[in-house]
Design an enzyme around this catalytic site. Structure first.
Site, short mmCIF file in Angstrom:
data_model
loop_
_atom_site.label_atom_id
_atom_site.label_comp_id
_atom_site.label_asym_id
_atom_site.label_seq_id
_atom_site.Cartn_x
_atom_site.Cartn_y
_atom_site.Cartn_z
N ASP A 1 0.84 -1.25 0.00
CA ASP A 1 0.04 0.00 0.13
C ASP A 1 0.84 1.24 0.13
OD1 ASP A 1 -2.41 1.45 0.60
OD2 ASP A 1 -1.94 1.71 2.47
N TYR B 1 -0.86 8.52 -2.10
CA TYR B 1 -0.73 8.25 -3.49
C TYR B 1 -2.00 9.00 -3.98
CZ TYR B 1 2.26 4.26 -3.74
OH TYR B 1 3.24 3.48 -3.96
N CYS C 1 -4.47 -1.39 -1.99
CA CYS C 1 -4.55 0.12 -2.17
C CYS C 1 -5.77 0.11 -3.44
CB CYS C 1 -3.30 0.64 -2.47
SG CYS C 1 -3.36 2.46 -2.64
N ASN C 2 -6.89 0.90 -2.96
CA ASN C 2 -7.68 1.00 -4.17
C ASN C 2 -7.26 2.21 -5.12
OD1 ASN C 2 -10.57 -0.02 -2.86
ND2 ASN C 2 -9.26 0.66 -1.33
N THR C 3 -6.44 3.08 -4.63
CA THR C 3 -5.88 4.13 -5.37
C THR C 3 -4.88 3.59 -6.42
OG1 THR C 3 -6.08 5.50 -3.53
CG2 THR C 3 -4.93 6.48 -5.34
N CYS D 1 -10.95 3.16 0.66
CA CYS D 1 -9.54 3.37 0.79
C CYS D 1 -9.17 2.60 1.80
CB CYS D 1 -9.29 4.90 0.90
SG CYS D 1 -7.73 5.45 1.67
N THR D 2 -8.10 1.75 1.77
CA THR D 2 -7.80 1.03 3.05
C THR D 2 -7.51 1.65 4.23
OG1 THR D 2 -5.70 0.62 1.95
CG2 THR D 2 -6.95 -1.02 1.76
N1 DGL Z 1 -4.54 3.35 0.90
C1 DGL Z 1 -4.88 3.80 -0.11
C2 DGL Z 1 -6.23 3.29 -0.83
O1 DGL Z 1 -6.71 2.31 -0.57
C3 DGL Z 1 -4.86 5.20 -0.39
C4 DGL Z 1 -3.84 6.06 0.46
C5 DGL Z 1 -3.23 7.27 -0.41
O2 DGL Z 1 -3.70 8.17 -0.68
O3 DGL Z 1 -1.93 7.15 -0.31
O4 DGL Z 1 -6.72 3.77 -1.84
#
Ligand code: DGL
Length: 260
Positions: free
Chosen positions: A7, A39, A70-72, A182-183
């Site tokens: 992540d 991210y 990480c969804n992003t 978002c995790t």
């Molecule tokens: N944890 C990440 C997600 O699931 C994103 C966090 C970030 O912005 O870095 O999207």
């Protein structure tokens, strides 16, 4: 079985936490890209460069599968790119389908919370269009929650104040379900409850992602290797202080595990 999980930061620990319960005999490498977090406020092009490095790192360490916790990051990589690796790559998307399947026929609406990149991304819009046949789904960007999580400010007054003001344009009682897209948002379930009310429900992609690992590596599930996790921050083995922070994060995840 060795599984690489990464992540931008500590958000993906929610996937690791679940994976350790569901795959107790597996070995894990957890990689937090602390140098580049968050991210969600970078460009997809920048994120693709970071991810390329991390994939290389995981392959070098002989991971049998790589989980993009990480969804992003998942929203920034293409399917062709993922298919170009010799090991399975498992991504994450906001659990909108799960939310609609479970609660989509109720009168209360579903709120998908994620980072700006995920919320603006084409993949999420296509997903919502496909599954949200009753028009019950709304979206919200909550980028600052990632920063609060990275500072260990789970459920802090500041984080809740931010949440309340970000949500001020929404009629809170309209909502029955929040999709944690978002995790990093897993750390704030109790804060969401305090704001939306005790009966608000959550869906996330943690369990679905681990199930996908089980599906893709079925024959390796029962190896009785000694389990264990190596932790890295942007390629460097974590030190004692970082390890204490990780343990604090895992304890917080443990304490909200049953909130669904
Ligand atoms: N944890 C990440 C997600 O699931 C994103 C966090 C970030 O912005 O870095 O999207």
């Amino acid at each position: 079985m060795k599984i690489g999980i990464f992540d931008s930061g500590i958000g993906g620990l929610s996937v690791l936490h679940r994976a350790r319960k569901m795959l107790p005999g597996a070995q894990f490498i957890y990689y937090a890209d602390e140098k580049h977090v968050p991210y969600g406020e970078k460009t997809p092009e920048e994120i693709r460069v970071f991810i390329g490095e991390i994939f290389g790192f995981m392959i070098e360490r002989r991971a049998d599968a790589i989980v993009i916790a990480c969804n992003t990051a998942t929203s920034a990589v293409t399917r062709e790119y993922r298919n170009s690796f010799s090991v399975p790559i498992i991504g994450m998307e906001p659990a909108v389908k799960k939310a609609v399947d479970l609660y989509g026929d109720e009168d209360r609406r579903i709120l998908v919370a994620a980072t700006p990149i995920t919320i603006k991304g084409q993949k999420l819009h296509e997903l919502v269009e496909r599954v949200d046949t009753r028009g019950m789904v709304d979206l919200i960007e909550l980028p600052a929650l990632v920063r609060f999580a990275e500072k260990g400010m789970f459920e802090s007054g500041e984080a809740e104040e931010y949440l309340r003001s970000a949500l001020s344009g929404y009629e809170l009682s309209d909502y029955g379900t929040i999709v944690l897209g978002c995790t990093h948002f897993n750390y704030f379930k109790r804060s969401f409850r305090r704001i939306f009310g005790e009966d608000i429900r959550f869906t996330d992609g943690n369990e679905g992602t681990v199930k996908q690992v089980q599906r893709l590596l079925p024959d390796r599930e029962d190896t009785n290797e000694a389990g264990g996790t190596e932790f890295y921050f942007s390629g460097e083995r974590v030190g004692a202080e970082q390890r204490r922070f990780i343990d604090r994060c895992l304890a917080q995840l443990d304490s909200v595990f049953d909130i669904e």
